[in-house]
Design a protein around this motif. Structure first.
Motif, PDB file in Angstrom:
ATOM      1  N   SER A  73       0.844  -1.172   0.000  1.00  0.00           N
ATOM      2  CA  SER A  73       0.000   0.000   0.000  1.00  0.00           C
ATOM      3  C   SER A  73       0.886   1.231   0.000  1.00  0.00           C
ATOM      4  N   ASN A  74       0.641   2.118  -0.945  1.00  0.00           N
ATOM      5  CA  ASN A  74       1.423   3.336  -1.059  1.00  0.00           C
ATOM      6  C   ASN A  74       0.910   4.394  -0.104  1.00  0.00           C
ATOM      7  N   ARG A  75       1.807   5.263   0.259  1.00  0.00           N
ATOM      8  CA  ARG A  75       1.435   6.389   1.096  1.00  0.00           C
ATOM      9  C   ARG A  75       0.681   7.388   0.221  1.00  0.00           C
ATOM     10  N   LEU A  76      -0.493   7.780   0.645  1.00  0.00           N
ATOM     11  CA  LEU A  76      -1.304   8.737  -0.112  1.00  0.00           C
ATOM     12  C   LEU A  76      -1.221  10.094   0.578  1.00  0.00           C
ATOM     13  N   PHE A  77      -0.655  11.063  -0.131  1.00  0.00           N
ATOM     14  CA  PHE A  77      -0.524  12.430   0.367  1.00  0.00           C
ATOM     15  C   PHE A  77      -1.748  13.220  -0.096  1.00  0.00           C
ATOM     16  N   LEU A  78      -2.459  13.830   0.838  1.00  0.00           N
ATOM     17  CA  LEU A  78      -3.643  14.627   0.517  1.00  0.00           C
ATOM     18  C   LEU A  78      -3.309  16.106   0.614  1.00  0.00           C
ATOM     19  N   VAL A  79      -3.604  16.843  -0.457  1.00  0.00           N
ATOM     20  CA  VAL A  79      -3.381  18.291  -0.495  1.00  0.00           C
ATOM     21  C   VAL A  79      -4.724  18.984  -0.645  1.00  0.00           C
ATOM     22  N   VAL A  80      -4.928  20.031   0.138  1.00  0.00           N
ATOM     23  CA  VAL A  80      -6.136  20.849   0.027  1.00  0.00           C
ATOM     24  C   VAL A  80      -5.895  21.872  -1.076  1.00  0.00           C
ATOM     25  N   ALA A  81      -6.663  21.763  -2.153  1.00  0.00           N
ATOM     26  CA  ALA A  81      -6.537  22.673  -3.295  1.00  0.00           C
ATOM     27  C   ALA A  81      -7.465  23.866  -3.065  1.00  0.00           C
ATOM     28  N   ASP A  82      -6.973  24.805  -2.287  1.00  0.00           N
ATOM     29  CA  ASP A  82      -7.768  25.997  -1.996  1.00  0.00           C
ATOM     30  C   ASP A  82      -7.266  27.151  -2.869  1.00  0.00           C
ATOM     31  N   ASP A  83      -7.664  28.352  -2.540  1.00  0.00           N
ATOM     32  CA  ASP A  83      -7.271  29.504  -3.354  1.00  0.00           C
ATOM     33  C   ASP A  83      -6.121  30.288  -2.728  1.00  0.00           C
ATOM     34  N   SER A  84      -5.373  29.654  -1.836  1.00  0.00           N
ATOM     35  CA  SER A  84      -4.290  30.356  -1.153  1.00  0.00           C
ATOM     36  C   SER A  84      -3.051  30.459  -2.036  1.00  0.00           C
ATOM     37  N   LYS A  85      -2.193  31.439  -1.715  1.00  0.00           N
ATOM     38  CA  LYS A  85      -0.927  31.602  -2.418  1.00  0.00           C
ATOM     39  C   LYS A  85      -0.009  30.408  -2.151  1.00  0.00           C
ATOM     40  N   GLU A  86      -0.186  29.772  -1.011  1.00  0.00           N
ATOM     41  CA  GLU A  86       0.696  28.684  -0.578  1.00  0.00           C
ATOM     42  C   GLU A  86       0.353  27.342  -1.206  1.00  0.00           C
ATOM     43  N   LEU A  87      -0.686  27.293  -2.003  1.00  0.00           N
ATOM     44  CA  LEU A  87      -1.078  26.045  -2.655  1.00  0.00           C
ATOM     45  C   LEU A  87       0.080  25.494  -3.482  1.00  0.00           C
ATOM     46  N   HIS A  88       0.799  26.361  -4.168  1.00  0.00           N
ATOM     47  CA  HIS A  88       1.915  25.895  -5.001  1.00  0.00           C
ATOM     48  C   HIS A  88       2.920  25.099  -4.171  1.00  0.00           C
ATOM     49  N   GLN A  89       3.318  25.641  -3.021  1.00  0.00           N
ATOM     50  CA  GLN A  89       4.321  24.964  -2.200  1.00  0.00           C
ATOM     51  C   GLN A  89       3.799  23.619  -1.684  1.00  0.00           C
ATOM     52  N   ALA A  90       2.541  23.571  -1.273  1.00  0.00           N
ATOM     53  CA  ALA A  90       1.965  22.324  -0.767  1.00  0.00           C
ATOM     54  C   ALA A  90       1.916  21.266  -1.868  1.00  0.00           C
ATOM     55  N   ILE A  91       1.468  21.661  -3.048  1.00  0.00           N
ATOM     56  CA  ILE A  91       1.377  20.701  -4.156  1.00  0.00           C
ATOM     57  C   ILE A  91       2.768  20.279  -4.621  1.00  0.00           C
ATOM     58  N   TYR A  92       3.666  21.222  -4.735  1.00  0.00           N
ATOM     59  CA  TYR A  92       5.018  20.881  -5.174  1.00  0.00           C
ATOM     60  C   TYR A  92       5.652  19.888  -4.204  1.00  0.00           C
ATOM     61  N   TYR A  93       5.547  20.172  -2.909  1.00  0.00           N
ATOM     62  CA  TYR A  93       6.120  19.276  -1.902  1.00  0.00           C
ATOM     63  C   TYR A  93       5.488  17.879  -1.995  1.00  0.00           C
ATOM     64  N   ALA A  94       4.172  17.823  -1.994  1.00  0.00           N
ATOM     65  CA  ALA A  94       3.482  16.526  -1.993  1.00  0.00           C
ATOM     66  C   ALA A  94       3.754  15.734  -3.277  1.00  0.00           C
ATOM     67  N   ALA A  95       3.754  16.417  -4.413  1.00  0.00           N
ATOM     68  CA  ALA A  95       3.996  15.726  -5.685  1.00  0.00           C
ATOM     69  C   ALA A  95       5.418  15.185  -5.749  1.00  0.00           C
ATOM     70  N   ARG A  96       6.385  15.989  -5.344  1.00  0.00           N
ATOM     71  CA  ARG A  96       7.779  15.540  -5.362  1.00  0.00           C
ATOM     72  C   ARG A  96       8.002  14.437  -4.329  1.00  0.00           C
ATOM     73  N   ARG A  97       7.363  14.564  -3.187  1.00  0.00           N
ATOM     74  CA  ARG A  97       7.494  13.529  -2.137  1.00  0.00           C
ATOM     75  C   ARG A  97       6.889  12.215  -2.623  1.00  0.00           C
ATOM     76  N   ALA A  98       5.713  12.289  -3.228  1.00  0.00           N
ATOM     77  CA  ALA A  98       5.074  11.083  -3.759  1.00  0.00           C
ATOM     78  C   ALA A  98       5.943  10.459  -4.850  1.00  0.00           C
ATOM     79  N   ALA A  99       6.503  11.301  -5.708  1.00  0.00           N
ATOM     80  CA  ALA A  99       7.325  10.801  -6.814  1.00  0.00           C
ATOM     81  C   ALA A  99       8.590  10.117  -6.305  1.00  0.00           C
ATOM     82  N   THR A 100       9.226  10.689  -5.292  1.00  0.00           N
ATOM     83  CA  THR A 100      10.493  10.135  -4.813  1.00  0.00           C
ATOM     84  C   THR A 100      10.315   8.995  -3.815  1.00  0.00           C
ATOM     85  N   ALA A 101       9.154   8.909  -3.183  1.00  0.00           N
ATOM     86  CA  ALA A 101       8.929   7.878  -2.162  1.00  0.00           C
ATOM     87  C   ALA A 101       8.018   6.757  -2.659  1.00  0.00           C
ATOM     88  N   GLY A 102       7.674   6.788  -3.938  1.00  0.00           N
ATOM     89  CA  GLY A 102       6.781   5.755  -4.460  1.00  0.00           C
ATOM     90  C   GLY A 102       5.373   5.875  -3.908  1.00  0.00           C
TER      91      GLY A 102
END
Length: 181
Positions: free
Chosen positions: A29-58
């Motif tokens: 079972s893979n680790r599922l990272f959940l990101v809240v896609a809201d309208d904040s300026k910080e959405l980019h950092q949250a998505i970038y972190y989670a996507a890169r983490r998911a990509a590198t950690a399988g």
């Protein structure tokens, strides 16, 4: 007395390691990272972190978008049209964000759109989707206010969340995030 305690601890530790190894081998079972896609300026950092983490950690990625109730009293037909437009815009945003995540190396994200109060729907989703393992949120670094969702979680909601919460500062660059991963 202390030697007995240490022996019990070692025995329990070995048993735990064996159970963990059995779980790893029997269930992939893979680790599922959940990101809240809201309208904040910080959405980019949250998505970038989670996507890169998911990509590198399988791992895998999920994007959550909440459509909050329209405030004020409008005619029924107008409210319905506004809700449909908002839902369509939310689906389009999640599609764009999914494509971006895939470009970062993450598998195609799962997407969730809910209607209601954001913190209620977020915790309902986390509690109903057992595959979610980590909640990733971007935090505002402006004026000492981390944002309404993080304020809620810190002050009231942390006991409602069954998964660890990763908070990504909104002032990090992509290169800084890459260095953390």
């Amino acid at each position: 007395m202390q030697a007995l305690f240490l022996e019990d601890f070692k025995s329990e530790l070995m048993s735990s390691k064996q159970n963990i190894n059995k779980k790893k081998n029997s269930k992939k079972s893979n680790r599922l990272f959940l990101v809240v896609a809201d309208d904040s300026k910080e959405l980019h950092q949250a998505i970038y972190y989670a996507a890169r983490r998911a990509a590198t950690a399988g791992g895998e990625l999920a994007l959550f978008r909440c459509i909050e109730p329209i405030e004020g009293q409008l005619w029924g037909g107008v409210t319905e049209i506004m809700e449909k437009e908002t839902e369509q815009a939310s689906k389009e945003l999640l599609q764009e964000l999914s494509q971006y995540c895939e470009k970062l190396g993450a598998p195609k994200p799962k997407t969730f759109v809910r209607k209601g109060i954001i913190h209620e729907e977020l915790f309902n989703l986390i509690n109903s989707e057992e595959s979610i393992r980590v909640l990733v949120l971007g935090v505002s670094t402006e004026h000492g206010n981390p944002g309404p969702l993080i304020n809620y979680i810190i002050n009231k909601g942390s006991n409602l969340c069954r998964v660890p919460i990763t908070i990504v500062p909104g002032n990090l660059s992509d290169e800084q995030i890459d260095a953390l991963i």
